[in-house]
Design an enzyme around this catalytic site. Structure first.
Site, PDB file in Angstrom:
ATOM      1  N   HIS A 130       5.670   8.213  -5.435  1.00  0.00           N
ATOM      2  CA  HIS A 130       5.709   6.780  -5.749  1.00  0.00           C
ATOM      3  C   HIS A 130       7.133   6.255  -5.997  1.00  0.00           C
ATOM      4  CE1 HIS A 130       3.918   2.976  -6.664  1.00  0.00           C
ATOM      5  NE2 HIS A 130       4.414   2.955  -7.888  1.00  0.00           N
ATOM      6  N   ASP A 132       4.037   1.097  -1.083  1.00  0.00           N
ATOM      7  CA  ASP A 132       3.266   1.976  -1.960  1.00  0.00           C
ATOM      8  C   ASP A 132       2.564   1.290  -3.129  1.00  0.00           C
ATOM      9  OD1 ASP A 132       2.414   4.634  -1.987  1.00  0.00           O
ATOM     10  OD2 ASP A 132       3.727   5.139  -3.666  1.00  0.00           O
ATOM     11  N   SER A 192       5.293  -1.123  -5.223  1.00  0.00           N
ATOM     12  CA  SER A 192       4.228  -0.947  -6.204  1.00  0.00           C
ATOM     13  C   SER A 192       3.595  -2.307  -6.532  1.00  0.00           C
ATOM     14  CB  SER A 192       4.823  -0.251  -7.437  1.00  0.00           C
ATOM     15  OG  SER A 192       3.825   0.249  -8.259  1.00  0.00           O
TER      16      SER A 192
END
Ligand SMILES: *[C@@H]1O[C@H](CO)[C@@H](O)[C@H](O)[C@H]1NC(C)=O
Ligand SMILES: *[C@@H]1O[C@H](CO)[C@@H](O)[C@H](O)[C@H]1NC(C)=O
Ligand SMILES: *[C@@H]1O[C@H](CO)[C@@H](O)[C@H](O)[C@H]1NC(C)=O
Length: 384
Positions: free
Chosen positions: A311, A255, A232
Site C-alpha cells: 500500500h 490503491d 488510497s
C-alpha cells in the site's frame, strides 16, 4: 492499516545525540521539463472547517510547474518539508521504531529549479490559460501532501502543473505559512463514519480549488485540461470528485478502495485503477463494481497491478528509505508496507504511467504505455 497511519500521527519524543547536518538529496525529476515548486494557501471563506467549526477552511498546496529547460537558469536543493513538519515527522517516525536522529527529515531536499526566467505563478492565476494541463493530487488518509513530492515532480517534468493538496485535520500535520502546525483530528481508531466524512471533505476541497483557480468554469472544462489523481482515500476522492464535477476530465486511483456512490454509478470519462500486489478487482468489490459498470457502458477503464508493491509503495517512502539507507532499520511490518521495489524505480514507473494516462485522456495522444504490457516496465501488469 489504519492503526499504522494513526501511530504515524501520534507525536513521540525520541532522544538521540547525533544530529544530521548534511543535505540528503532526492534524485531530480527526469522528464523533458524542469520543475519549479511554489507553496500557497487557499482560504475558503464560504465554508466553516468541517473538522473545526471555530474557523473557515484553510488549505495548503504545493504547486509543481513544468518549465522548458531554457526557462530554468539553475537547479538547487529545496527543502522537502518545512522545519516544524520535519521535527514533527522525526518524532513520529521515531515512534514507529525507526531509529532516526533529529534533523533527519530537515536534511532531505528535492532538486528542482530555483531560478526561473519567468515570474512566479500568482497563486490565484487562472490556470485555464496555462499551456499545461493541471492535475490535482489527494494523499492517503492521515498523510501529508509532502510525502508525494517526488512522484508529483516526476509527473510535472512530463508537462503537467501538479497541485498536491493537504487536507487540513486529515493529514497528520499541516504547516501554515506563519509556522502554525495543525495536527490531525481523525479518531484514533478509524471508523467507517470517519472515512465517509474525510472523503466528503476531500471532494469539497477539490471542488473549492477548481472554483478558485479556474473561475471560467466552462472554459477550462471545454479545453479538457483538468485531471485528478490520488492515493488510497485520495484515489477514492479522485473518483468521487469526478462523479460530482464534470470539469474533471480524467482520474487515477492508486490503491484506494472506492467510497460512495461512484463505486456503483461509475463515470463517463476515462479512469485508471492501479493496485498494489494482491489488490485488484477480484479482491475489492468496490473496484469490481466500478470497473464492471464502466465496461458495460463502453467507457475507458483499465486496471494495473504493480508487482512487489504494497500500500505505501505509492508514497515517496520507498525513495526516502533508499536515500536515507534505512532499509535495514525498518521494523519488518513497516518495511513490508513499503514493498521491495527500489525507490527511484517506483518514482520512474509511477511518473511514466500517470503521465501516459493523462497524455491519452487530456492531451489526446495515443494510449502509449497504457495500450498493454511493456518490456521496459515488467513491474506493471495489466489485469483484465
Ligand atoms: C480549532 O481551531 C482553534 C482555533 O484555531 C484551535 O485553537 C483549536 O485547537 C482547534 N481545535 C482542534 C480540535 O484542533
Ligand atoms: C482502539 O482500538 C484498540 C483495539 O481494538 C483498542 O484497544 C483501543 O482502546 C481503541 N482506542 C480508542 C481510543 O478507542
Ligand atoms: C488479484 O489478487 C489476488 C490476491 O493476491 C490474486 O490471487 C489474483 O490472482 C489477482 N487477480 C488477477 C486477475 O491478477
Amino acid at each position: 492499516m489504519s492503526r499504522l497511519l494513526i501511530s504515524i500521527i501520534s507525536i513521540g519524543s525520541l532522544f538521540c545525540p547525533t544530529l544530521i547536518n548534511a543535505s540528503v538529496l532526492l534524485p531530480p525529476p527526469t522528464g523533458p521539463f524542469s520543475v519549479s515548486l511554489d507553496t500557497f494557501e487557499l482560504i475558503d471563506t464560504s465554508r466553516p472547517d468541517p473538522w473545526n467549526s471555530t474557523h473557515t477552511r484553510r488549505l495548503i498546496l504545493s504547486r509543481f510547474d513544468p518549465l522548458s529547460p531554457h526557462q530554468c537558469r539553475r537547479t538547487c536543493p529545496i527543502p522537502y518539508m518545512p522545519p516544524g513538519t520535519a521535527t514533527f515527522q522525526d518524532a513520529a517516525y521515531g515512534d514507529l521504531g525507526i531509529p532516526i536522529p533529529p534533523g533527519t527529515f530537515g536534511s532531505l531536499h528535492l532538486q528542482l529549479c530555483c531560478d526561473a526566467k519567468k515570474p512566479k505563478p500568482h497563486p490565484h492565476a487562472d490556470w485555464s490559460r496555462s499551456s499545461h494541463p493541471v492535475l490535482l493530487f489527494s494523499p492517503g488518509m492521515g498523510f501529508s501532501r509532502l510525502f508525494y513530492s517526488a512522484t508529483a515532480s516526476q509527473v510535472a517534468s512530463q508537462g503537467y502543473t501538479v497541485l498536491t493538496i493537504d487536507h487540513t485535520y486529515d493529514a497528520d500535520v499541516v504547516e501554515f505559512p506563519d509556522g502554525t502546525l495543525v495536527t490531525s483530528a481523525l479518531p484514533v481508531n478509524i471508523t467507517e463514519e470517519a472515512v465517509q466524512k474525510a472523503a466528503a471533505v476531500r471532494v469539497a476541497d477539490v471542488l473549492f480549488i477548481l472554483d478558485t483557480l479556474s473561475p471560467h468554469r466552462s472554459h477550462a472544462a471545454k479545453k479538457g485540461k483538468v485531471g485528478v489523481f490520488g492515493h488510497s482515500l485520495g484515489g477514492a476522492a479522485a473518483a468521487a470528485a469526478m462523479h460530482v464535477d464534470k470539469r474533471i476530465r480524467a482520474g487515477v486511483n492508486l490503491d484506494g478502495q472506492m467510497v460512495g456512490d461512484v463505486a456503483t454509478a461509475g463515470l463517463e470519462r476515462p479512469f485508471l485503477l492501479w493496485g498494489a500486489g494482491g489488490h485488484n478487482s477480484s479482491t475489492d468489490a468496490t473496484w469490481a463494481s466500478f470497473k464492471g459498470v464502466m465496461e458495460r457502458r463502453g467507457e475507458w477503464v483499465k486496471e494495473l497491478e504493480l508487482v512487489d508493491s504494497a500500500h505505501l509503495t505509492f508514497t515517496d517512502l520507498p525513495v526516502l528509505r533508499d536515500v536515507f539507507g534505512f532499509a535495514d532499520l525498518l521494523p519488518p511490518q513497516f518495511g513490508a508496507l513499503i514493498g521491495s521495489l527500489k525507490g527511484e524505480r517506483v518514482v520512474q514507473i509511477l511518473g511514466a504511467y500517470v503521465a501516459a494516462f493523462f497524455d491519452f485522456a487530456l492531451k489526446g495522444k495515443r494510449e502509449g504505455l497504457l495500450a498493454g504490457p511493456s518490456g521496459a516496465y515488467p513491474e506493471v501488469l495489466f489485469i483484465d
